[in-house]
Design a protein around this motif. Sequence first.
Motif, short mmCIF file in Angstrom:
data_model
loop_
_atom_site.label_atom_id
_atom_site.label_comp_id
_atom_site.label_asym_id
_atom_site.label_seq_id
_atom_site.Cartn_x
_atom_site.Cartn_y
_atom_site.Cartn_z
N TYR A 77 16.53 11.90 8.86
CA TYR A 77 16.27 11.09 10.05
C TYR A 77 15.10 10.15 9.72
CZ TYR A 77 19.01 14.67 12.43
OH TYR A 77 20.00 15.53 12.81
N PRO A 78 15.33 8.83 9.76
CA PRO A 78 14.24 7.92 9.38
C PRO A 78 13.07 8.02 10.36
CG PRO A 78 16.08 6.70 10.32
CD PRO A 78 16.54 8.11 10.14
N GLY A 79 11.89 8.18 9.81
CA GLY A 79 10.70 8.28 10.63
C GLY A 79 9.82 7.07 10.47
N ARG A 80 8.71 7.08 11.15
CA ARG A 80 7.78 5.96 11.11
C ARG A 80 7.06 5.91 9.77
NH1 ARG A 80 2.76 4.90 15.35
NH2 ARG A 80 2.51 2.66 14.90
N LEU A 81 6.86 4.69 9.25
CA LEU A 81 6.11 4.49 8.02
C LEU A 81 4.72 3.96 8.36
CD1 LEU A 81 8.86 2.81 5.79
CD2 LEU A 81 8.12 5.19 5.75
N LEU A 82 3.70 4.64 7.89
CA LEU A 82 2.31 4.23 8.15
C LEU A 82 1.62 3.99 6.81
CD1 LEU A 82 1.39 6.75 10.98
CD2 LEU A 82 2.00 4.34 11.21
N ALA A 83 1.01 2.82 6.69
CA ALA A 83 0.35 2.45 5.44
C ALA A 83 -0.97 3.19 5.27
CB ALA A 83 0.12 0.95 5.38
N GLN A 84 -1.24 3.65 4.07
CA GLN A 84 -2.51 4.26 3.71
C GLN A 84 -3.53 3.18 3.37
OE1 GLN A 84 -1.80 7.03 0.53
NE2 GLN A 84 -0.27 8.19 1.66
N PRO A 85 -4.80 3.53 3.19
CA PRO A 85 -5.79 2.54 2.76
C PRO A 85 -5.35 1.84 1.47
CG PRO A 85 -6.88 4.54 3.45
CD PRO A 85 -5.42 4.85 3.44
N PRO A 118 0.83 -1.21 0.00
CA PRO A 118 0.00 0.00 0.00
C PRO A 118 0.86 1.25 0.00
CG PRO A 118 0.06 -0.98 2.18
CD PRO A 118 0.77 -1.94 1.28
N ALA A 119 0.27 2.38 -0.39
CA ALA A 119 0.97 3.66 -0.32
C ALA A 119 1.29 3.96 1.15
CB ALA A 119 0.12 4.76 -0.92
N LEU A 120 2.35 4.76 1.35
CA LEU A 120 2.83 5.01 2.70
C LEU A 120 2.86 6.50 3.03
CD1 LEU A 120 5.92 2.60 2.74
CD2 LEU A 120 3.68 2.19 3.78
N ASP A 121 2.59 6.80 4.29
CA ASP A 121 2.88 8.12 4.85
C ASP A 121 4.19 7.99 5.62
OD1 ASP A 121 0.62 9.51 3.96
OD2 ASP A 121 -0.59 8.68 5.58
N SER A 122 5.17 8.82 5.26
CA SER A 122 6.49 8.71 5.86
C SER A 122 6.75 9.86 6.83
CB SER A 122 7.58 8.73 4.77
OG SER A 122 8.87 8.76 5.34
N GLY A 123 7.27 9.49 8.00
CA GLY A 123 7.64 10.49 8.99
C GLY A 123 9.11 10.89 8.89
N THR A 124 9.78 10.48 7.81
CA THR A 124 11.19 10.81 7.62
C THR A 124 11.37 12.33 7.47
OG1 THR A 124 11.66 8.67 6.63
CG2 THR A 124 13.19 10.46 6.13
N VAL A 125 12.37 12.88 8.17
CA VAL A 125 12.63 14.32 8.15
C VAL A 125 14.06 14.56 7.67
CG1 VAL A 125 12.77 16.42 9.54
CG2 VAL A 125 11.03 14.69 10.06
N SER A 126 14.22 15.48 6.72
CA SER A 126 15.55 15.79 6.19
C SER A 126 16.45 16.35 7.28
CB SER A 126 15.44 16.80 5.04
OG SER A 126 14.72 16.26 3.96
N ARG A 127 17.73 15.97 7.23
CA ARG A 127 18.70 16.52 8.16
C ARG A 127 19.03 17.96 7.78
NH1 ARG A 127 21.77 12.66 11.16
NH2 ARG A 127 21.10 10.51 10.70
#
Length: 272
Positions: free
Chosen positions: A54-62, A38-47
């Motif tokens: 900085y790797p963030g949490r990956l949350l799957a979309q519908p 599934p498509a993902l929402d990424s919590g990754t934030v650029s340094r």
Amino acid sequence: MATGDLVTQPGHVQFGELLLGPGTAYGWQSLTGWEDSPALDSGTVSRADAHGAYPGRLLAQPRTITLDGIVIRTEPGQAGTAVRALSAATALRDDELPLVIQLDRSPPLAAWARCIRRAVPVGTGGYAVGVVHGAALQFEASDPRRYGLIEQQTSLTAAAPSAAVRNTGDAVSHPVITFRGPVERPSLTNAASGDVLEYDIALADGERLHVDTREGSVTLNGQNVISSATNRSTPEQAFTLAPGTTPLTFGMAPGFGDPAATATVRYRAAYW
């Protein structure tokens, strides 16, 4: 009707009570979004001061699932009846129905979804001879995971408070837990992660405390009692069964080890 009870062979797709595939009036040619991630929402934030992020949490979309190349075949002059049956079975609705798909001899999997788009070409020639080509259905599953059809169940007691449950899939599964009295301050501990569900509540003989970790709800006799969670209790939606084996322990307040008390855990194997 049990989930997927009409699915008996490769190529079968069941949505609610509608069955498509071999032996039905509805053939299909391609399926997208089912085996895809599934498509993902990424919590990754650029340094800000270095290359990368900085790797963030990956949350799957519908999950969006599309069934293309549907061919409707009926007796001459009966295509309209089959189209109306398809329309009724895929009508707009607020709740989700099980969408069960079997691709080969492997066991089928299920997602809970709604039909969000239906396309049926109209041509008088096709309707007259009983053949309609090029129809399509699109579904959206708010929970992008796919699940095994068989719901597993394990019960723990005061006499046997520990058990191991196995999620044979590759995604975390949210269990439903039912504590049955008589018991005071019932709890369930995931010994692998250290997560605990614990409620400062007394259940009389036969009373049931229902915890749905997917929905994050805690109910007793239909009433919301989530406020009874103790300070050491994990948020309900964070209490999951990881792929593989998870050891669980049923606990209670000291001195309240009534043999009739139980904690029942229900879950399905979950797959991405």
